[in-house]
Design a protein around this motif. Sequence first.
Motif, mmCIF file in Angstrom:
data_model
loop_
_atom_site.group_PDB
_atom_site.id
_atom_site.type_symbol
_atom_site.label_atom_id
_atom_site.label_comp_id
_atom_site.label_asym_id
_atom_site.label_seq_id
_atom_site.Cartn_x
_atom_site.Cartn_y
_atom_site.Cartn_z
ATOM 1 N N SER A 288 0.831 -1.195 0.000
ATOM 2 C CA SER A 288 0.000 0.000 0.000
ATOM 3 C C SER A 288 0.870 1.251 0.000
ATOM 4 O O SER A 288 1.922 1.295 0.652
ATOM 5 C CB SER A 288 -0.914 0.012 1.226
ATOM 6 O OG SER A 288 -1.603 1.237 1.341
ATOM 7 N N CYS A 291 0.632 5.677 4.086
ATOM 8 C CA CYS A 291 1.387 5.542 5.326
ATOM 9 C C CYS A 291 0.447 5.191 6.479
ATOM 10 O O CYS A 291 -0.638 5.779 6.617
ATOM 11 C CB CYS A 291 2.132 6.839 5.637
ATOM 12 S SG CYS A 291 3.111 6.788 7.158
ATOM 13 N N THR A 292 0.848 4.271 7.313
ATOM 14 C CA THR A 292 0.010 3.827 8.430
ATOM 15 C C THR A 292 0.058 4.774 9.623
ATOM 16 O O THR A 292 -0.647 4.564 10.609
ATOM 17 C CB THR A 292 0.448 2.428 8.894
ATOM 18 O OG1 THR A 292 1.853 2.446 9.211
ATOM 19 C CG2 THR A 292 0.211 1.399 7.800
ATOM 20 N N HIS A 293 0.868 5.819 9.523
ATOM 21 C CA HIS A 293 0.947 6.770 10.633
ATOM 22 C C HIS A 293 -0.175 7.794 10.566
ATOM 23 O O HIS A 293 -0.981 7.909 11.486
ATOM 24 C CB HIS A 293 2.311 7.478 10.622
ATOM 25 C CG HIS A 293 2.411 8.577 11.637
ATOM 26 N ND1 HIS A 293 2.815 9.848 11.312
ATOM 27 C CD2 HIS A 293 2.141 8.596 12.962
ATOM 28 C CE1 HIS A 293 2.794 10.605 12.391
ATOM 29 N NE2 HIS A 293 2.388 9.873 13.405
ATOM 30 N N ALA A 327 5.645 5.921 12.373
ATOM 31 C CA ALA A 327 4.717 4.820 12.101
ATOM 32 C C ALA A 327 5.131 3.589 12.899
ATOM 33 O O ALA A 327 6.323 3.337 13.092
ATOM 34 C CB ALA A 327 4.706 4.502 10.616
ATOM 35 N N LYS A 329 2.941 0.565 12.478
ATOM 36 C CA LYS A 329 2.314 -0.553 11.776
ATOM 37 C C LYS A 329 2.897 -0.676 10.375
ATOM 38 O O LYS A 329 3.160 0.339 9.718
ATOM 39 C CB LYS A 329 0.800 -0.350 11.685
ATOM 40 C CG LYS A 329 0.089 -0.378 13.017
ATOM 41 C CD LYS A 329 -1.405 -0.100 12.852
ATOM 42 C CE LYS A 329 -2.093 -1.199 12.071
ATOM 43 N NZ LYS A 329 -3.553 -0.963 11.946
ATOM 44 N N LEU A 331 3.145 -1.446 6.258
ATOM 45 C CA LEU A 331 2.252 -1.159 5.145
ATOM 46 C C LEU A 331 1.449 -2.416 4.799
ATOM 47 O O LEU A 331 2.005 -3.521 4.785
ATOM 48 C CB LEU A 331 3.053 -0.713 3.921
ATOM 49 C CG LEU A 331 3.790 0.623 4.025
ATOM 50 C CD1 LEU A 331 4.641 0.849 2.782
ATOM 51 C CD2 LEU A 331 2.812 1.777 4.228
ATOM 52 N N PRO A 332 0.164 -2.278 4.524
ATOM 53 C CA PRO A 332 -0.622 -3.438 4.080
ATOM 54 C C PRO A 332 -0.007 -4.067 2.831
ATOM 55 O O PRO A 332 0.479 -3.358 1.936
ATOM 56 C CB PRO A 332 -1.997 -2.835 3.791
ATOM 57 C CG PRO A 332 -2.072 -1.625 4.670
ATOM 58 C CD PRO A 332 -0.673 -1.070 4.697
#
Length: 350
Positions: A288, A291-293, A327, A329, A331-332
């Motif tokens: 993905s 950004c998971t942040h 971040a 987590k 990235l998906p």
Amino acid sequence: MSEAGNSVAGDGEAGVGGAGVGGAAGLADRAAQWRASASRYALLPLRLFLGVTFVYAALDKLSDAHYLAGAADPASFVSQTQAAKGGSPISFLLGAALDAPTLFALAVAFGELAVGLGTLLGLWGRVAALGGAMINLSLWLSISWSVSPYYLGNDLGYLMAWTPLLLAGTPDLSVDGYLARRAGRDRGRGLGEDRVRRRALVDGGIAAVAIGGAGLLTGSLTRTFGRAKHSAPKQSAAPATTPAPSGPAPSVAAASVPVGGSAQVKDPATGDAVYIVQPKAGQYCGLSAVCTHSGCAVDAPKNGQLYCPCHGSRFDAATGAVVNGPAVKPLPKYTVTQAGDKLNLGPLQS
């Protein structure tokens, strides 16, 4: 008669000329007064912006159920601090914060509230500006330290914005200004300097206690009712389902994705951008680009990493794992299958 008429005419011309000169002088005086007023209140927009921003930031933290949730929540104070600690030059201070995370998290939120209210009301303006500068300095040296180039780190900009208020204080449209003007009147009435200063200090302290109490009450109510509202589960008539992809699976030419390179497609279910990458020869996957942040778009893979320009997070281009915070987590990740000379984006793995 001719001389008298000439005299009258001359006086009239002089009067008209004098009126013109007087009008020009009046305009010049008004322009000078406007410039003086503009200079006097030049810092007011900056003061309002910083004050409102810090009050909002404090109440936003206190009303967020994630902020004090603990290490299990990637959006919590603990997780964000742990993510920033490894690359921060003040990691020893962040370690101390992690020893008592709830206390430090509340200190940050209520500190922002005190700074914001002091700046807005102009009470002990230089002290409030110093507090704001110290908060942004600590954020710059932790959360924003790895942001590159440096000017994308907004905490450094806020740190510089506090400098004018730290130097000039808040002398106008403020509690400080009122106390200073009253002190001048007291001196004019013949009060001794010690008495004038003591009166100003006591009244300033009373105002600080009153404003601080109002701030604590507001913050406590926000934390109690805001968190309850934000953490309440949402009810829906039907269970949530993942949107089904529409149309054929996105694909790209295999030749457009060299080893270490990428090609961008869109997830047909969400519309989010996805990078198809080939970290090793013959090994493909999708990551993905969100950004998971904080949801910013990460840059295309470079030197084995994906970089988020908003806050400096970095992710491994082979796995999506976090290399550098804030971040926490990964990235998906998507499956990618090869069909001849085409690479097809598959379903979301994680």
